[in-house]
Design an enzyme around this catalytic site. Sequence first.
Site, short mmCIF file in Angstrom:
data_model
loop_
_atom_site.label_atom_id
_atom_site.label_comp_id
_atom_site.label_asym_id
_atom_site.label_seq_id
_atom_site.Cartn_x
_atom_site.Cartn_y
_atom_site.Cartn_z
N SER A 56 0.85 -1.37 0.00
CA SER A 56 -0.09 0.11 0.02
C SER A 56 0.77 1.33 -0.05
CB SER A 56 -1.03 -0.09 0.95
OG SER A 56 -2.20 -0.92 0.98
N GLY A 294 3.38 9.30 7.01
CA GLY A 294 3.94 8.12 6.69
C GLY A 294 2.84 7.20 5.90
N GLY A 301 3.62 -11.80 2.39
CA GLY A 301 4.88 -12.17 3.09
C GLY A 301 5.96 -11.17 2.95
#
Length: 459
Positions: A56, A294, A301
């Site tokens: 993301s 941020g 994984g």
Amino acid sequence: MRALSDFVEVTATKLGIPGVTVGVWVDGQEVYACHGVTSVDNPLPVDRDTLFLLGSVTKTYTATALMRLVAEGRVVLDAPVRRYIPELELADERAAKEVTVLNLLNHTAGMDLGMIVDTGEGNDALAAYVAKMAELKQISPPGARASYSQTGYNLAGRIIEKVTGLTYEKAIASLVLEPLGLSNSFFARDDIMTRRFAVGHNPAEDGTLSVARLWRRWRGDNPGGGLASSVADQIRWARFHLGDGCADSGVCTLLAENLHQMKEPTVELRGSALGNAIGIGWFLRDMDGVRLVGHGGSANGQFSELLIVPERNFAIVTLSNAGPNGITFNQSVVRWALEMYLGVMVRDPEPLPYNENRAWEIVGKYETDAQMLIIRTNGEKLTLEVGIRPEIRAAADTELPPDYAPADIGLLSADGDEYVVTSGGLKGQRGFFSRDESGAVVGVDLAGRLYNLTRTTSE
């Protein structure tokens, strides 16, 4: 700067992460620390140019590309999405008519988390994804509340396609990657597989790690999470967002005021480890007198974290390739770096003692279209389980990431509904419970995502 390398090596080894890479921008210098290998099956040393899936964190690229189109007068943030995608159909016609570009970028579109749907690898993949959005549940009216949505960012990517006449990937290259000299950032598998890249790893029941397959999700999810990049490119990306809109080469893609606008709050967040507010493409948190800006990301994984502190001209990027401990690794390194370089302490809230009456108010099963969250109590403590809904997992024709193991949670206030996860791979995550007019719990937020109550323990 040997201290960074030592901390990275010790932490990665302790948590059993095969490969990690960290970059820091501090005092006008780039500092890197790399440890381990790309894969337990075909190991190559991780270095500052090794490609990791960003998950993301890709959303910051989608948001920045749209802001460039805004700066050029080609997109208006407050305009309805249908101005650019007139064929848009959602489950709620009013929402389809009213949802704006900004609603997509600050997660206030009221859309569910996302759809697990493979629309192929052709140039029509994103258009085909958007065509299926009428099947997605609308969880609230646009603008009513923030709820993290992968689907919203995929729809934002489709706006970029419609406005530019390019595929999303070519548009991002033209609007962002190429002008900023991000020459080691790619979407296409053919570009990635011919370079050194990391693969994700997931643990078996005995803790043994194996390579995660599938490696990357389908092309229709690219705007919300499909970019692969190196830590060196990510530090360059962070430096751009700390700057005045110009690349090191002198090429300017945005005005300083555009970048500043992205870091200003547009909607508040309640009880979230993501931050106190959402800007445009960024999560914002004020701590120890400074603003932290941020975004994190996860793939199968693989985990990423990017954080900048504008007023201190500081940035840190950390990438890891094993779940669920990769999240813990990234958070540990970010916290260490903030304290070591800036003297900023990140503190987790202390939960209250177990309260049985309150516990029985919140236990139950909560769901999104694709995920489930179960809260249980044994009379002494509360636990949370989160994972993919069994029917979704059974219907998938590819391997999906494993569910998280049950984790302890604690409530944070006697008269409120906020909580914090206190163990496991989601340790430190925060959320809150929603109630209806009668005071009954009807939903729970975790990591900014709303899960609606579907079953109580009495059913």
